[in-house]
Design a protein around this motif. Sequence first.
Motif, PDB file in Angstrom:
ATOM      1  N   GLY A 191      -4.314  -5.948  -8.346  1.00  0.00           N
ATOM      2  CA  GLY A 191      -4.269  -4.523  -8.046  1.00  0.00           C
ATOM      3  C   GLY A 191      -5.639  -3.949  -7.777  1.00  0.00           C
ATOM      4  N   GLY A 192      -5.675  -2.876  -6.985  1.00  0.00           N
ATOM      5  CA  GLY A 192      -6.893  -2.119  -6.752  1.00  0.00           C
ATOM      6  C   GLY A 192      -8.031  -2.933  -6.167  1.00  0.00           C
ATOM      7  N   ASP A 199       2.639   1.864 -10.848  1.00  0.00           N
ATOM      8  CA  ASP A 199       1.735   0.829 -10.344  1.00  0.00           C
ATOM      9  C   ASP A 199       1.421   1.045  -8.870  1.00  0.00           C
ATOM     10  N   VAL A 200       2.465   1.183  -8.064  1.00  0.00           N
ATOM     11  CA  VAL A 200       2.264   1.233  -6.611  1.00  0.00           C
ATOM     12  C   VAL A 200       1.758   2.595  -6.134  1.00  0.00           C
ATOM     13  N   GLU A 201       1.939   3.620  -6.940  1.00  0.00           N
ATOM     14  CA  GLU A 201       1.392   4.930  -6.579  1.00  0.00           C
ATOM     15  C   GLU A 201      -0.089   5.048  -6.928  1.00  0.00           C
ATOM     16  N   SER A 202      -0.565   4.174  -7.816  1.00  0.00           N
ATOM     17  CA  SER A 202      -1.944   4.315  -8.283  1.00  0.00           C
ATOM     18  C   SER A 202      -2.948   3.408  -7.588  1.00  0.00           C
ATOM     19  N   ALA A 216      -3.184   9.040   3.317  1.00  0.00           N
ATOM     20  CA  ALA A 216      -4.016   8.951   4.519  1.00  0.00           C
ATOM     21  C   ALA A 216      -5.171   7.969   4.329  1.00  0.00           C
ATOM     22  N   PHE A 217      -5.809   7.986   3.167  1.00  0.00           N
ATOM     23  CA  PHE A 217      -6.903   7.047   2.908  1.00  0.00           C
ATOM     24  C   PHE A 217      -6.406   5.610   2.982  1.00  0.00           C
ATOM     25  N   CYS A 218      -5.248   5.349   2.372  1.00  0.00           N
ATOM     26  CA  CYS A 218      -4.672   3.993   2.387  1.00  0.00           C
ATOM     27  C   CYS A 218      -4.363   3.547   3.813  1.00  0.00           C
ATOM     28  N   LYS A 219      -3.742   4.425   4.586  1.00  0.00           N
ATOM     29  CA  LYS A 219      -3.386   4.068   5.965  1.00  0.00           C
ATOM     30  C   LYS A 219      -4.627   3.851   6.816  1.00  0.00           C
ATOM     31  N   TYR A 261       0.844  -1.197   0.000  1.00  0.00           N
ATOM     32  CA  TYR A 261       0.000   0.000   0.000  1.00  0.00           C
ATOM     33  C   TYR A 261       0.880   1.248   0.000  1.00  0.00           C
ATOM     34  N   ASP A 262       0.259   2.406  -0.153  1.00  0.00           N
ATOM     35  CA  ASP A 262       0.967   3.688  -0.153  1.00  0.00           C
ATOM     36  C   ASP A 262       1.024   4.219   1.273  1.00  0.00           C
TER      37      ASP A 262
END
Length: 79
Positions: free
Chosen positions: A65-66, A50-53, A14-17, A9-10
């Motif tokens: 992914g996603g 890839d990992v930023e999106s 903040a949303f990812c965390k 994850y990124d």
Amino acid sequence: MEQKALLIYDGDCAFCKNSLQWAINHLPKMPRYVAFQKIDFTEYQLTKADVESQVWLISGSNQLGGHRAVAWLFSNQSS
């Protein structure tokens, strides 16, 4: 022996965390997880774009992914 799945994850998002924290608190079977900033994501044939999106779930030879990664998380909760 197959290695346990890995969620990438990124760590700056903040949303990812917050989503990861929710999953940790609510899903009994969480895979290992790591921020892409702390690993060599190219080991998994992923690019920075890839990992930023989107989030990635690596399980054996599967790379999801996603929304597919999130669906895997929810579908792998039963015994």
